[in-house]
Design a protein around this motif. Structure first.
Motif, short mmCIF file in Angstrom:
data_model
loop_
_atom_site.label_atom_id
_atom_site.label_comp_id
_atom_site.label_asym_id
_atom_site.label_seq_id
_atom_site.Cartn_x
_atom_site.Cartn_y
_atom_site.Cartn_z
N SER A 68 0.83 -1.19 0.00
CA SER A 68 0.00 0.00 0.00
C SER A 68 0.88 1.25 0.00
CB SER A 68 -0.93 0.00 1.22
OG SER A 68 -1.94 0.99 1.08
N GLY A 69 0.22 2.40 -0.12
CA GLY A 69 0.93 3.66 -0.13
C GLY A 69 0.13 4.76 0.53
N ILE A 70 0.84 5.77 1.03
CA ILE A 70 0.20 6.90 1.71
C ILE A 70 1.16 8.08 1.68
CG2 ILE A 70 1.12 6.37 4.02
CD1 ILE A 70 -1.65 7.11 5.15
N THR A 71 0.61 9.29 1.76
CA THR A 71 1.48 10.46 1.85
C THR A 71 1.88 10.67 3.31
OG1 THR A 71 -0.29 12.06 2.23
CG2 THR A 71 0.22 11.51 -0.06
N GLY A 72 2.98 11.36 3.52
CA GLY A 72 3.42 11.63 4.88
C GLY A 72 2.42 12.45 5.66
N GLU A 73 1.77 13.40 4.98
CA GLU A 73 0.78 14.25 5.63
C GLU A 73 -0.43 13.43 6.09
OE1 GLU A 73 3.37 16.59 3.03
OE2 GLU A 73 2.13 14.80 2.71
N GLU A 74 -0.88 12.51 5.25
CA GLU A 74 -2.02 11.67 5.63
C GLU A 74 -1.66 10.77 6.81
OE1 GLU A 74 -4.50 10.89 1.52
OE2 GLU A 74 -2.59 9.85 1.79
N LEU A 75 -0.47 10.20 6.78
CA LEU A 75 -0.04 9.33 7.87
C LEU A 75 0.00 10.10 9.19
CD1 LEU A 75 0.99 6.58 8.82
CD2 LEU A 75 3.30 7.29 8.16
N GLU A 76 0.54 11.29 9.15
CA GLU A 76 0.60 12.11 10.36
C GLU A 76 -0.80 12.45 10.87
OE1 GLU A 76 2.79 16.21 11.97
OE2 GLU A 76 2.83 15.70 9.83
N GLU A 77 -1.70 12.75 9.95
CA GLU A 77 -3.07 13.09 10.33
C GLU A 77 -3.74 11.93 11.06
OE1 GLU A 77 -7.42 13.59 8.15
OE2 GLU A 77 -5.60 14.06 7.00
N TYR A 78 -3.59 10.71 10.52
CA TYR A 78 -4.26 9.56 11.14
C TYR A 78 -3.59 9.13 12.44
CZ TYR A 78 -7.54 8.92 7.35
OH TYR A 78 -8.56 9.10 6.45
N LEU A 79 -2.30 9.39 12.57
CA LEU A 79 -1.63 9.10 13.84
C LEU A 79 -2.17 10.00 14.95
CD1 LEU A 79 2.08 8.57 12.72
CD2 LEU A 79 0.59 6.89 13.80
N HIS A 80 -2.50 11.25 14.62
CA HIS A 80 -3.10 12.15 15.60
C HIS A 80 -4.54 11.75 15.89
CE1 HIS A 80 0.12 15.00 16.15
NE2 HIS A 80 0.27 15.16 14.84
N ARG A 81 -5.26 11.30 14.86
CA ARG A 81 -6.66 10.94 15.04
C ARG A 81 -6.82 9.63 15.79
NH1 ARG A 81 -10.54 10.39 9.85
NH2 ARG A 81 -9.37 12.28 9.29
N TYR A 82 -5.94 8.66 15.50
CA TYR A 82 -6.01 7.34 16.14
C TYR A 82 -4.66 7.00 16.77
CZ TYR A 82 -10.07 6.90 13.01
OH TYR A 82 -11.25 7.10 12.34
N PRO A 83 -4.36 7.55 17.96
CA PRO A 83 -3.06 7.29 18.59
C PRO A 83 -2.82 5.82 18.92
CG PRO A 83 -4.55 8.45 20.09
CD PRO A 83 -5.18 8.48 18.75
N ASN A 84 -3.91 5.02 19.00
CA ASN A 84 -3.74 3.59 19.29
C ASN A 84 -3.11 2.83 18.13
OD1 ASN A 84 -6.08 3.86 17.70
ND2 ASN A 84 -6.89 1.92 18.46
N LEU A 85 -2.96 3.46 16.96
CA LEU A 85 -2.29 2.81 15.84
C LEU A 85 -0.86 2.42 16.22
CD1 LEU A 85 -3.44 5.07 12.86
CD2 LEU A 85 -4.08 2.67 13.24
N LEU A 86 -0.27 3.18 17.12
CA LEU A 86 1.07 2.87 17.61
C LEU A 86 1.02 1.95 18.83
CD1 LEU A 86 2.85 6.34 17.34
CD2 LEU A 86 3.18 4.34 15.89
N SER A 87 0.13 2.25 19.76
CA SER A 87 0.13 1.51 21.02
C SER A 87 -0.35 0.07 20.86
CB SER A 87 -0.75 2.23 22.07
OG SER A 87 -2.09 2.35 21.60
N ASN A 88 -1.23 -0.20 19.88
CA ASN A 88 -1.74 -1.57 19.74
C ASN A 88 -0.95 -2.41 18.74
OD1 ASN A 88 -2.58 -0.78 17.17
ND2 ASN A 88 -4.76 -0.79 17.64
N GLY A 89 0.12 -1.84 18.17
CA GLY A 89 0.98 -2.61 17.28
C GLY A 89 0.49 -2.74 15.85
N PHE A 90 -0.55 -1.99 15.49
CA PHE A 90 -1.06 -2.11 14.12
C PHE A 90 -0.03 -1.61 13.11
CE2 PHE A 90 -3.24 -0.25 10.43
CZ PHE A 90 -4.00 -1.32 10.01
N LEU A 91 0.47 -0.40 13.30
CA LEU A 91 1.36 0.18 12.29
C LEU A 91 2.74 -0.46 12.27
CD1 LEU A 91 0.89 4.05 11.96
CD2 LEU A 91 0.66 2.29 10.23
#
Length: 255
Positions: free
Chosen positions: A146-169
């Motif tokens: 898959s692919g994503i822009t850096g701006e979009e990735l940053e936006e979703y990390l702010h919106r869903y902080p659990n993307l890091l804590s739950n090991g998804f990303l």
């Protein structure tokens, strides 16, 4: 290219030396600007080598887009839900042009997409306990591109902080794609593609014909058992560090 090859080769290639079985399936995320980053071209170029080298059945084990965890389970199910016949090919390559759609859908209330993708990467059996019990995937070999822009990735990390804590990303191996050095005429000559397709086809055929347990060389064992292992075991101290907490398993998958 490693993601494509790792899916085409199937689940018969495994490494057990570290205790936990590691197979060749990978989740790969290309991060770069829209258009100029050439994320789509990077995948297209890799496919010119792998597609003609893989077996014919692999073409039927590919999916474009990812809507839900339930839909993914249907594609990976042990039995074809329509014909009730066993599915003997566990491979599935999912190509998602816009990873932002996946991040949006996994964040919806009631979505099991995040759980499904994490469990699939871990090699765990997949089943939705609230739905059809017969829809179960106990053997699967899932890879994602898959692919994503850096701006979009940053936006979703702010919106869903659990993307890091739950090991998804951190189950996705991320590559920065900037399109640097791209040429106005970027077609790869067949004189480069053809000999490599022959070698790739031979490697895929040999691996698909028999189960293959990969072993480290003596030199690799020394490297992994020393400073390299300790480096991978260091705890992350910030959010960016948590995105790479699975760099250890990915190092072994690539090796």
């Amino acid at each position: 290219m490693a993601t494509l090859f790792g899916n085409a080769v199937g689940d018969g290639v495994v490494m057990r030396e570290t205790g936990r079985p590691l197979k060749a399936n990978m989740y790969t995320l290309l991060v770069g600007p829209s258009g100029r980053g050439n994320k789509g071209k990077a995948i297209h170029d890799a496919r010119q080598f792998i597609d003609p080298a893989a077996d014919d059945a692999w073409e039927r084990r590919q999916l474009y887009g990812l809507a839900s965890g339930e839909g993914l389970m249907l594609k990976l199910a042990d039995k074809d839900p329509e014909h009730c016949v066993p599915c003997d090919d566990p491979r599935l390559l999912v190509e998602v042009p816009e990873f932002s759609n996946v991040l949006e859908k996994q964040g919806r209330e009631g979505s099991i997409l995040s759980d499904t993708l994490r469990n699939a990467w871990d090699g765990k059996p997949l089943q939705n306990p609230t739905k059809d019990a017969a829809m179960r995937a106990s053997r699967h070999h899932l890879s994602i591109l898959s692919g994503i822009t850096g701006e979009e990735l940053e936006e979703y990390l702010h919106r869903y902080p659990n993307l890091l804590s739950n090991g998804f990303l951190n189950r996705f191996l991320m590559f920065s794609v900037l399109g640097v050095g791209s040429k106005p005429f970027g077609k790869i000559p067949m004189s480069i593609i053809d000999p490599r397709v022959i070698r790739l086809r031979a490697a895929l055929t040999a691996a698909r014909d028999t189960d293959l347990e990969m072993q480290m060389t003596d030199g690799a064992r020394v490297l992994w058992g020393g400073e390299l292992y300790e480096h991978h075991r260091r705890p992350a101290t910030n959010g960016m560090g948590k995105m790479y907490e699975r760099c250890g398993p990915y190092t072994l998958k690539y090796a």
